[in-house]
Structure formats: C-alpha cells, structure tokens
Scaffold this active site. Structure first.
Site, PDB file in Angstrom:
ATOM      1  N   GLY A  31       4.075  -9.266 -11.194  1.00  7.60           N
ATOM      2  CA  GLY A  31       3.393  -8.240 -11.991  1.00  7.60           C
ATOM      3  C   GLY A  31       3.498  -8.521 -13.479  1.00  7.60           C
ATOM      4  O   GLY A  31       3.886  -7.656 -14.261  1.00  7.60           O
ATOM      5  N   GLY A  35       2.249  -4.433 -19.281  1.00 11.40           N
ATOM      6  CA  GLY A  35       3.507  -3.715 -19.501  1.00 11.40           C
ATOM      7  C   GLY A  35       4.742  -4.576 -19.672  1.00 11.40           C
ATOM      8  O   GLY A  35       4.781  -5.536 -20.443  1.00 11.40           O
ATOM      9  N   LEU A  79       1.651  -7.814  -3.308  1.00 13.09           N
ATOM     10  CA  LEU A  79       2.901  -7.459  -2.616  1.00 13.09           C
ATOM     11  C   LEU A  79       2.667  -6.509  -1.446  1.00 13.09           C
ATOM     12  O   LEU A  79       3.580  -6.244  -0.668  1.00 13.09           O
ATOM     13  CB  LEU A  79       3.895  -6.858  -3.611  1.00 13.09           C
ATOM     14  CG  LEU A  79       4.568  -7.917  -4.498  1.00 13.09           C
ATOM     15  CD1 LEU A  79       5.095  -7.298  -5.780  1.00 13.09           C
ATOM     16  CD2 LEU A  79       5.701  -8.613  -3.755  1.00 13.09           C
ATOM     17  N   SER A 153      14.570   2.274 -11.370  1.00 13.00           N
ATOM     18  CA  SER A 153      14.128   3.292 -12.325  1.00 13.00           C
ATOM     19  C   SER A 153      15.072   4.478 -12.247  1.00 13.00           C
ATOM     20  O   SER A 153      15.691   4.717 -11.200  1.00 13.00           O
ATOM     21  CB  SER A 153      12.726   3.772 -11.943  1.00 13.00           C
ATOM     22  OG  SER A 153      12.376   4.924 -12.680  1.00 13.00           O
ATOM     23  N   TYR A 173       3.893  13.936   2.861  1.00 13.57           N
ATOM     24  CA  TYR A 173       3.993  12.914   1.812  1.00 13.57           C
ATOM     25  C   TYR A 173       4.175  13.579   0.456  1.00 13.57           C
ATOM     26  O   TYR A 173       3.455  14.514   0.109  1.00 13.57           O
ATOM     27  CB  TYR A 173       2.725  12.056   1.807  1.00 13.57           C
ATOM     28  CG  TYR A 173       2.710  10.995   0.720  1.00 13.57           C
ATOM     29  CD1 TYR A 173       3.594   9.917   0.765  1.00 13.57           C
ATOM     30  CD2 TYR A 173       1.807  11.059  -0.346  1.00 13.57           C
ATOM     31  CE1 TYR A 173       3.586   8.930  -0.214  1.00 13.57           C
ATOM     32  CE2 TYR A 173       1.787  10.069  -1.328  1.00 13.57           C
ATOM     33  CZ  TYR A 173       2.686   9.008  -1.255  1.00 13.57           C
ATOM     34  OH  TYR A 173       2.680   8.033  -2.247  1.00 13.57           O
TER      35      TYR A 173
END
Ligand SMILES: NC(=O)c1ccc[n+]([C@@H]2O[C@H](COP(=O)([O-])OP(=O)(O)OC[C@H]3O[C@@H](n4cnc5c(N)ncnc54)[C@H](OP(=O)(O)O)[C@@H]3O)[C@@H](O)[C@H]2O)c1
Length: 311
Positions: A31, A35, A79, A153, A173
């Site tokens: 990735g 960012g 992924l 995180s 969910y």
C-alpha cells in the site's frame, strides 16, 4: 546530533532517519500508493534503500514511484485475493532474495460489509489475513537483521479479535468493530511472527501511527466525519501530519535501539505503555499484546487459509 531518546509524537520521518544509511537495503511496503506508505517510501529511498511499493492501480503506483527521488519500483498486489498474494510473492522472491524491511502498511477502514475473493470479511481478510499469508510466503527472504512492521492502530481499542465470530456470521456487522478487530489482529500477528522469526535473527513490530488525514477516510460517512471533527476540536483526538504519522513505522523498521525488542507495539516513536481499558491513543490494551491470543490467532489464521483451499 539527533537526541533519539527525545523522539515523541511530533518527530518526523526525516528526523527518525537522520544519520541512518539504508544503502543496499531492500524495503518492501504494501500500500505504497498514498498516505503513510508513500511517505515511508519517499524517506527510505532518500536514504539509499531499494524500495518496492505495492499497488492495486498500477498507473497510480507508477506515478507515485516516479515522483520519488531514488530507487523505487512497483509491484501489483491485492490483499483481498490469495491468488494475487501468491503471484506477488513469487515475483518478489524471484527478484529479491533478501528483504531487509517489510512494512505491512496497506489497510482499509470502516467499509460497508464486503468479502475478499476468498470469502472472508474484508477488513480482517485484507488487513490481517492477506498480510498473514503474504508474510508467510516471503519468509524465505527474511534473514539476519530483517524487520517486519505491521500497521496496527489505536483503533485496536474498539475490539479484540472476536474468536467466536470473526467473520460476523452470527453478529450484526459493525464496521468499527471490524476495523478494530483487524487492527488488534495486526498487533497480535507481530507477536506471533516475532516468535517465529527468532531463529532467523529477524524481528517483528507493530505500530499505531497516530491520527493522520489520508485516503484511509474514504469510507467514512458524514456522521463519522462530524464525530472525528468534534474529537479533534476538543483535543481528545490528537492529529499528526503525514511525516509525523509515518515516523513510527520508519522508526520501528530502522532504529538500532529497538534490536532485541521484537514483538513490541509502538506509538509516538517509542514503545507504547500497556494499560487495561485505556482510551489513550498512545497506549495499548493488554488484549492486543497477549501472547496466548497471538498463538490462537496464528492457528486460526492458518486454518482459514487452508480451509479456503488456497494455502
Ligand atoms: N491515517 C491514520 O490516521 C491511521 C491511523 C491508524 C492506523 N493507520 C493504518 O495505517 C495504514 C496506512 O494507512 P493510510 O492512512 O496511509 O491510508 P491510505 O492513504 O488509504 O493508504 C492505504 C494503502 O493501502 C492500500 N490498500 C487498501 N486496501 C488494499 C488491499 N485490499 N490490497 C492492497 N492494497 C490495499 C491502498 O491502495 P489503493 O491506493 O489502491 O487504495 C493504499 O495504498 C493502514 O493500515 C491504516 O489502518 C492509519
């Protein structure tokens, strides 16, 4: 001289790499097209590393690589697909027999319910399971001194790994619980991986980068945005720039003073203190660094991969 002991939430990627030479090192960043991954690639290529960034949209990936000064190449990786992961790993191993630094950085946050091509809930499936399979396949290239860094995180505080129903089959969910679960998994994975890397002289770490405005917010609703804006305004959610945000992963990947500390969870460019029930973004909850949970996750992840028939 940089006072490395004074590194904190304001430290940037360039400060972390002051005096560090990465010439001859191979760095792989999943990735890397935006960012924190893009910033990590920029700063590490600037220190002489050969950097491979992965992308899903190859035009976007090539444009990012072209903008960076240094040796940056691109590889395609989705992924959310075991086939894509296997083909990526094969290509990578053929061209890079040794990986010095692997940053498992790619991630998706708080998306509506979706599944990977192999039928797993998307956030757990791509953020954790995809990286789990990919890292296993890349093991032959990890050797003496290699480091693997997983982007966890502070959102791990939203949920532990919900072993009874990882895939939300019998539970409604919840996009934030699903993200939190995947980020707890990223931290536990670093612990399980570190144990398995010891015989190779390699180490694994996990990090919380901070809260940084990036494309990660792409699935956030207006309501989510308002909630975050209120948190930022009140000071409850501290915000970082991209170079400050990527500093912790670059530190975990390169800091000589972290040798022998594998398995640690870092935040604000240092090892994070552990605290039960904490809501402080610079700390880690015990369930995210629990060795038994890390072993359980490892076994469950291996089962999930083999049940898909794609191991
Ligand atoms: N920003 C924050 O505040 C924050 C806070 C805590 C943790 N993190 C973690 O930091 C990491 C980097 O986030 P960021 O803020 O830099 O986000 P970002 O700008 O959205 O970058 C995420 C990267 O991951 C890639 N990606 C997403 N899903 C993928 C998949 N299924 N397969 C392959 N690549 C995929 C994206 O590729 P595309 O360009 O193709 O979409 C992009 O390159 C994430 O793991 C995130 O959870 C970020």
């Amino acid at each position: 001289m940089t006072d490395r002991a004074a590194f904190d939430k304001d430290t940037t990627t360039d400060e972390v790499l002051q005096g560090i030479d990465l010439t001859g090192k191979t760095v792989v960043i999943t990735g890397g097209t935006s960012g924190l991954g893009q910033e990590s690639a920029r700063v590490m290529a600037g220190k002489g590393a050969k950097v491979v960034i992965t992308g899903r949209n190859m035009d976007k990936a090539r444009a990012v690589a072209d903008e960076i000064d240094g040796d940056v190449t691109v590889e395609e990786l989705e992924l959310g697909s075991f086939d894509s992961i296997k083909s990526f790993a094969q290509r990578l191993l053929a061209n890079h027999p040794k990986i010095d630094i692997l940053i498992n950085n790619a991630g998706v946050m708080a998306c509506p319910y979706a599944e990977t091509s192999d039928g797993f809930e998307l956030q757990f499936g791509s953020n954790h399971l995809g990286h789990f399979l990919m890292t296993q396949l890349l093991m032959p290239a990890l050797g003496e001194g290699s480091r693997v860094v997983s982007l966890s995180s502070a959102a791990h505080q939203f949920a532990p790994v919900m072993f009874d129903d990882i895939g939300f089959k019998s539970t409604d969910y919840d996009k934030w619980a699903a993200y939190g679960q995947s980020k707890t998994a990223n931290s536990l994975f670093a612990i399980g991986l570190n144990k398995r890397l010891q015989s190779k002289g390699s180490e694994a770490f996990s990090v919380h980068p901070g809260v940084i405005e990036t494309e990660l917010a792409r699935h956030m609703t207006e309501e989510d945005m308002e909630m975050f804006a209120a948190g930022i305004e009140s000071g409850a959610i501290p915000v970082k720039t991209v170079p400050q945000g990527a500093a912790t992963q670059v530190y975990a990947a390169t800091a000589p003073e972290l040798a022998g500390k594998g398995g640690a969870y870092l935040a604000d460019v240092q090892i994070a203190p552990m605290e039960e029930g904490t809501e402080d973004f610079s700390k880690v909850r015990p369930y995210a660094v629990d060795e038994e949970a890390a072993e359980r996750l490892w076994i469950v992840s291996e089962e999930m991969i083999s049940q898909s028939g794609k191991s």
